[in-house]
Design an enzyme around this catalytic site. Structure first.
Site, PDB file in Angstrom:
ATOM      1  N   ASP A 149      39.451  15.823 -49.226  1.00  0.00           N
ATOM      2  CA  ASP A 149      39.180  14.940 -50.364  1.00  0.00           C
ATOM      3  C   ASP A 149      38.382  15.782 -51.356  1.00  0.00           C
ATOM      4  O   ASP A 149      37.215  16.081 -51.133  1.00  0.00           O
ATOM      5  CB  ASP A 149      38.367  13.728 -49.883  1.00  0.00           C
ATOM      6  CG  ASP A 149      37.858  12.855 -51.032  1.00  0.00           C
ATOM      7  OD1 ASP A 149      38.203  13.130 -52.204  1.00  0.00           O
ATOM      8  OD2 ASP A 149      37.112  11.892 -50.749  1.00  0.00           O
TER       9      ASP A 149
ATOM     10  N   LYS B  41      36.238  17.750 -61.822  1.00  0.00           N
ATOM     11  CA  LYS B  41      37.494  17.025 -61.573  1.00  0.00           C
ATOM     12  C   LYS B  41      37.948  16.265 -62.816  1.00  0.00           C
ATOM     13  O   LYS B  41      39.137  16.108 -63.056  1.00  0.00           O
ATOM     14  CB  LYS B  41      37.295  16.066 -60.407  1.00  0.00           C
ATOM     15  CG  LYS B  41      38.569  15.430 -59.891  1.00  0.00           C
ATOM     16  CD  LYS B  41      38.256  14.592 -58.667  1.00  0.00           C
ATOM     17  CE  LYS B  41      39.484  13.897 -58.120  1.00  0.00           C
ATOM     18  NZ  LYS B  41      39.139  13.107 -56.923  1.00  0.00           N
TER      19      LYS B  41
ATOM     20  N   GLU C  13      44.642   8.749 -53.360  1.00  0.00           N
ATOM     21  CA  GLU C  13      43.430   8.393 -52.627  1.00  0.00           C
ATOM     22  C   GLU C  13      43.465   6.990 -51.998  1.00  0.00           C
ATOM     23  O   GLU C  13      43.130   6.849 -50.823  1.00  0.00           O
ATOM     24  CB  GLU C  13      42.204   8.590 -53.535  1.00  0.00           C
ATOM     25  CG  GLU C  13      41.903  10.076 -53.708  1.00  0.00           C
ATOM     26  CD  GLU C  13      41.097  10.433 -54.945  1.00  0.00           C
ATOM     27  OE1 GLU C  13      40.605   9.500 -55.618  1.00  0.00           O
ATOM     28  OE2 GLU C  13      40.965  11.627 -55.243  1.00  0.00           O
TER      29      GLU C  13
ATOM     30  N   ASP D 239      39.816   0.177 -55.039  1.00  0.00           N
ATOM     31  CA  ASP D 239      39.136   1.476 -55.140  1.00  0.00           C
ATOM     32  C   ASP D 239      38.399   1.564 -56.477  1.00  0.00           C
ATOM     33  O   ASP D 239      39.013   1.760 -57.519  1.00  0.00           O
ATOM     34  CB  ASP D 239      40.201   2.583 -55.009  1.00  0.00           C
ATOM     35  CG  ASP D 239      39.608   3.994 -55.052  1.00  0.00           C
ATOM     36  OD1 ASP D 239      38.386   4.127 -55.298  1.00  0.00           O
ATOM     37  OD2 ASP D 239      40.367   4.953 -54.847  1.00  0.00           O
TER      38      ASP D 239
END
Lengths: 601, 159
Positions: free
Chosen positions: A9, A69, A168, A190
């Site tokens: 991850d 990211k 994810e 999420d």
């Protein structure tokens, strides 16, 4: 023997690795699983990643890179950096953000990510006794092709092979599927720092089927901080523009901490220094809840849309799984719980669950375990442009992959020997409003009258998302094919925008289609009539004039947007050519029977 | 010889060719097939073939899971050569009045839903009585209209 593939991850604030053991996934380093996604680049020497890098942030903010990211596969056109306030210097290089450390030292986001991955691999080597060479890496569901390939590039710089990238929320579902959820319809909610994603899955006999995904790329814990910050500033009667970027950063850090502690306590006192003066504000849970409730309602609206896409209702959902740090907020748990009428699952640590799921997918692809299977869908419809600019959808949005579908087309002109194909992606009715994926041509069709050629166009979308389109003319066996990667240059923002657009513009599209249909019909008729006029000798001058004037009248309105006028001109032309058509038919019949005996007929 | 997913999706999944299909049994058959044929579970040299078979399997599943497409499959298996355009007697007049009410802005969601459910019931019983195909086709054509009407009302509700 090959070494075992791991799951990674690669997160915005921290990254971690997991590996599959005899009967489940576990963290590679259970004692210190989280590697901060931070890299310090000293003026001389090797870059330092992870926990040690964080220690340099205070003294060398301009050389310590974090939250990288958010920059992956992005350039100035995608992201406004004003809110982000990175303390390091960013410049655009070939349309992509690059960090500038010195006048002649630049580092790209994939390079920074590679250093984070290297730290992960070091951790693996220390714990496992070997350095993994293959991995499944997770990405947010909204990541576009550019962002996905930037992630892949980071791994390749290290010689780490990415055997698959998975979303994810899907990874989280896989992690829950191992031992916790054996069957049922599951919603994965999420909510991270900057984004929200809702994924619906159906689990039966270990098969994980993605039913729909929806979300909001601009909604997360950072927005909770924003509303809180505005409220504090209003309380202190300070205008936003009076606060310097430095102070804003300081204020935001403190607000984030205050918000996180509100998950445990009922009130918290915020103390900061602004313009050299101490400022205080008591935030109660109740006041905070009132501020963020509208934002949570927005996530529930996206949830309703996902349910509609999957043709389900909230009552059909059997389990709700929470992923992402922001789901620790009590009001989020409460609202999500009452929306579905279920107690959300929090059995697994929301910070670990994604890596654990990646490790399971790695083991599945290595065929180390066959307990589960993940079945994904394609995010947007794929189709082909037809005569007049409309789209014929061949593979629909949310169709399970691999998918295969065939459509039949034909020529519209006599002796047409080639056909052009334009492959598009999107939900709109007109080709020009969708994303163009590829164009190719089928040539070598033998000359024959319009409508006689039979061209089969086959779409094949494989498990990795690669689309192959093949056209074949049935009578001659002529073929042409092209391979395209759909989703190129698409990000989830534009995916969502396109879906919204297609609803908003449905009326407009229908109108355009009516115009195109009317035009195409009129054009065909005009063409056919002109050809027939040229061939026919038996028409009286009056008849000829009536028909010619009907042709002219049709040509006058053909380019207009007046559907009724085009249709009425076509109709009049049709009537005017009635006798011409009969004559031609008569002649064709006479010709075909000439020289034949009655018994042959 | 076994029938392919394209020829007879019911036989492909080992299920009876009925309109009142047991959804749980379909899901079970589908996932069991997938566990055997998905490109991710087969050996490297069988992947290309698996891509094709898995795609047919998805398609067959989708055909059987929707009411309308399931009814279409049954009509085809019972020998319907091409779909006619007939509708039940009086249906065109009903559409006419529905369209008028829609244009006046009336909310027909509840009514559309009732129609869809009732129409499904009557198609189910006609199919079970082995009624003439043209009669079933007429009801199915009406159903297609009603299902679209329902979707239209539903998306209006969303906005």
């Amino acid at each position: 023997m090959q070494d075992q593939a791991i799951g990674i991850d690669l997160g915005t604030t921290h990254s971690l690795a997991a590996i599959f053991r005899n009967d489940g996934a576990e963290l590679v380093d259970p004692n210190q699983p989280l590697v901060p996604s931070v890299v310090y680049f000293p003026a001389n020497g090797t870059p330092i990643a992870g926990r040690e890098a964080v220690l340099h942030a205070q003294d060398h903010p301009e050389r310590t890179l974090f939250s990288i990211k958010r920059l992956m596969g992005k350039g100035p056109q995608d992201l406004s950096l004003t809110e982000q306030n990175y303390p390091f210097h960013l410049i655009a290089h070939q349309g992509l953000w690059t960090a500038q450390l010195d006048t002649d030292h630049f580092v790209s986001p994939p390079e920074v990510s590679a250093h984070i991955l290297r730290e992960i691999l070091n951790q693996c080597e220390a714990k496992l006794g070997y350095r993994p060479s293959r991995a499944v890496i997770t990405v947010p569901a909204y990541f576009n092709d550019k962002q996905r390939s930037a992630t892949k590039q980071a791994a390749e710089m290290l010689g780490l092979r990415v055997i698959r990238m998975i979303n994810e929320p899907t990874a989280a579902a896989l992690a829950y599927g191992m031992g916790h959820l054996q069957k049922g319809t599951v919603a994965v909610y999420d909510l991270g720092g900057g984004t929200f994603d809702l994924t619906l899955l159906s689990i039966t006999d270990g098969v994980f089927r993605v039913l729909a995904t929806h979300g909001d790329t601009l909604l997360g814990g950072d927005d909770f901080d924003d509303v809180l910050m505005h409220q504090c500033l209003a309380e202190w009667q300070i205008e936003t523009h009076q606060v310097s970027a430095q102070e804003k950063h300081h204020l935001r850090q403190n607000i984030k901490r205050a918000r996180e502690s509100l998950s445990q306590t009922d009130q918290v006192e915020l103390v900061v220094s602004l313009g050299g003066l101490p400022k205080k504000h008591l935030i109660t849970r109740k006041a905070f809840d009132d501020l963020i409730d509208p934002l949570i309602q927005k996530t529930l609206k996206a949830t309703r849309k996902a349910l509609r896409d999957a043709q389900l209702t909230a009552g059909d959902i059997e389990h709700v799984v929470l992923v992402g740090g922001t789901t620790r907020t009590p009001l989020v748990i409460q609202r999500v719980g009452s929306f579905f009428g279920l107690k959300p699952r929090v059995d697994l640590n929301p910070d670990h669950v994604v890596a654990l799921g990646a490790a399971i997918q790695a083991a599945l692809l290595d065929q180390q375990t066959q307990d589960m299977l993940l079945m994904d869908v394609t995010p947007l419809s794929l189709g082909i442009e037809t005569m007049g600019g409309a789209v014929n959808k061949v593979i629909m949005r949310n169709a399970p992959i691999p998918a295969r579908a065939t459509e039949q087309f034909t020529t519209y002109m006599d002796n047409q020997t080639g056909m052009d194909f334009h492959i598009v992606q999107g939900e709109r009715e007109l080709a020009e409003d969708n994303i163009s994926l590829a164009r190719f041509k089928l040539s070598g069709i033998p000359p024959m009258p319009a409508g006689l050629a039979l061209v089969n166009v086959r779409f094949q979308l494989d498990a990795d998302g690669i689309l192959t389109v093949e056209a074949e003319e049935q009578r001659s066996g002529q073929r042409a094919a092209i391979e395209v990667v759909p989703g190129h240059g698409l990000d989830m923002d534009s995916v969502r925008q396109r879906v919204l657009d297609s609803i908003e513009h449905a009326q407009e599209d229908i109108e355009s289609i009516r115009i195109i249909t009317a035009r195409t019909k009129a054009q065909t008729l005009v063409l056919a009539t002109k050809r027939a006029l040229a061939q026919s000798q038996s028409l009286s001058p009056e008849e000829r004039e009536t028909i010619s004037s009907a042709v002219r009248a049709a040509e006058d309105v053909i380019e207009s947007k007046d559907v009724a006028a085009i249709e009425s001109a076509s109709e009049k032309l049709n009537q005017a050519t009635q006798s011409l058509a009969e004559q031609l038919l008569e002649r064709a019949f006479t010709e075909s029977v000439r020289g034949k005996t009655v018994s042959e007929l | 010889m076994t029938l392919t997913a394209e020829q007879d999706p019911f036989a492909y999944f080992g299920l009876p060719a009925t309109i009142r299909l047991d959804r749980a049994a379909l899901d079970r058959a589908y996932t069991q097939k997938m566990r055997a044929i998905h490109p991710d579970v087969v050996a490297q040299d069988q992947k290309a073939e698996a891509e094709i078979e898995a795609a047919s399997c998805h398609r067959a599943y989708q055909q059987l899971s929707g009411f309308r497409s399931r009814a279409e499959v049954i009509l085809r298996l019972r020998g319907e050569f091409s779909a006619g355009k007939q509708v039940p007697p009086g249906f065109l007049e009903e559409i006419f009045s529905i369209n008028e009410r829609l244009e006046e802005g009336e909310d027909l969601l509840a009514e559309a839903e009732t129609r869809v459910i009732a129409r499904r019931r009557s198609i189910e019983s006609l199919l079970e009585q082995n009624a003439p195909l043209s009669e079933v086709r007429a009801l199915l054509n009406a159903y297609i209209y009603e299902e679209n009407l329902y979707k239209q009302c539903e998306s209006k509700e969303e906005d």
